[in-house]
Scaffold this motif. Structure first.
Motif, short mmCIF file in Angstrom:
data_model
loop_
_atom_site.label_atom_id
_atom_site.label_comp_id
_atom_site.label_asym_id
_atom_site.label_seq_id
_atom_site.Cartn_x
_atom_site.Cartn_y
_atom_site.Cartn_z
N SER A 98 35.98 35.20 31.65
CA SER A 98 37.13 35.20 32.54
C SER A 98 38.38 35.51 31.74
CB SER A 98 37.29 33.84 33.24
OG SER A 98 36.16 33.56 34.04
N TRP A 99 39.14 36.48 32.24
CA TRP A 99 40.34 36.95 31.54
C TRP A 99 41.50 37.10 32.52
CZ3 TRP A 99 40.52 37.83 26.28
CH2 TRP A 99 39.29 37.80 25.62
N GLY A 100 42.70 36.83 32.03
CA GLY A 100 43.88 37.12 32.80
C GLY A 100 44.29 38.58 32.60
N GLN A 101 45.38 38.96 33.25
CA GLN A 101 45.83 40.34 33.22
C GLN A 101 46.68 40.64 31.98
OE1 GLN A 101 47.34 37.97 34.82
NE2 GLN A 101 49.54 38.28 34.39
N GLY A 102 47.11 39.61 31.29
CA GLY A 102 47.91 39.79 30.08
C GLY A 102 49.40 39.68 30.34
N VAL A 154 36.36 31.76 36.88
CA VAL A 154 37.70 31.21 37.11
C VAL A 154 38.71 32.35 37.07
CG1 VAL A 154 38.02 30.70 34.65
CG2 VAL A 154 39.32 29.43 36.38
N GLN A 155 39.71 32.27 37.94
CA GLN A 155 40.78 33.27 37.94
C GLN A 155 41.94 32.76 37.10
OE1 GLN A 155 39.29 32.50 41.25
NE2 GLN A 155 37.92 34.09 40.47
N LEU A 156 42.52 33.67 36.31
CA LEU A 156 43.58 33.30 35.36
C LEU A 156 44.80 34.20 35.54
CD1 LEU A 156 41.28 33.04 32.20
CD2 LEU A 156 42.03 31.16 33.68
N VAL A 157 45.98 33.58 35.50
CA VAL A 157 47.23 34.33 35.60
C VAL A 157 48.17 33.84 34.51
CG1 VAL A 157 49.20 34.91 37.03
CG2 VAL A 157 46.94 34.62 38.09
N GLU A 158 48.54 34.77 33.62
CA GLU A 158 49.47 34.43 32.55
C GLU A 158 50.92 34.68 32.97
OE1 GLU A 158 45.99 36.68 30.42
OE2 GLU A 158 47.19 36.88 32.23
N SER A 159 51.81 33.97 32.32
CA SER A 159 53.24 34.18 32.51
C SER A 159 53.97 33.71 31.26
CB SER A 159 53.75 33.43 33.74
OG SER A 159 53.55 32.04 33.60
N GLY A 188 40.04 28.52 41.15
CA GLY A 188 38.74 28.99 41.59
C GLY A 188 37.55 28.20 41.09
N ARG A 189 37.70 27.46 40.03
CA ARG A 189 36.62 26.66 39.48
C ARG A 189 37.19 25.36 38.93
NH1 ARG A 189 34.06 29.80 41.95
NH2 ARG A 189 32.26 31.08 41.27
N THR A 190 36.32 24.44 38.56
CA THR A 190 36.76 23.18 37.98
C THR A 190 37.28 23.44 36.58
OG1 THR A 190 35.10 21.97 39.28
CG2 THR A 190 36.08 20.85 37.39
#
Length: 123
Positions: A112-116, A2-7, A26-28
């Motif tokens: 799976s990790w976000g960019q921070g 899974v793709q992750l985006v933090e904000s 990207g995933r369920t």
């Protein structure tokens, strides 16, 4: 994965609040437990909070219990971290992570990790 985006990170005074968001794609989403970790300058990454796919299982690091709240909105494929009563020692880069199946608190359990997103708490 899974793709992750933090904000939602930023600069806040001690005692203030911030809400971090983590958008997944990207995933369920409901197949994944979600978690937040943080890494202060010069230190290792540490567990902050985790939540199961349905929100029934939640865990917090002792250092944030009573101040931070993890949640998720499965309809929006988004996890959140509400941070209240912030302290200078909460200053760190905060990372969102996803793990297929049951929640965990070990960094190595998450693929799976976000960019921070940077959180700075001024005194």
């Amino acid at each position: 994965q899974v793709q992750l985006v933090e904000s939602g990170g930023g600069l806040v005074q001690a005692g203030g609040s911030l809400r971090l968001s983590c958008a997944a794609s990207g995933r369920t989403f409901t197949n994944y437990a979600m978690a937040w970790f943080r890494q202060a300058l010069g230190k290792g990454r540490e567990f902050v909070a985790s939540i199961s796919w349905n929100g029934y299982m939640i865990d917090y690091a002792d250092s944030v219990k009573g101040r931070f709240t993890i949640s998720r909105d499965n309809a929006k494929n988004t996890a959140y971290l509400q941070m209240n009563s912030l302290k200078p020692e909460d200053t760190a880069v905060y990372y969102c992570a996803a793990k297929f199946g049951t929640p965990a608190s070990r960094e190595t359990d998450f693929r799976s990790w976000g960019q921070g997103t940077q959180v700075i708490v001024s005194s």
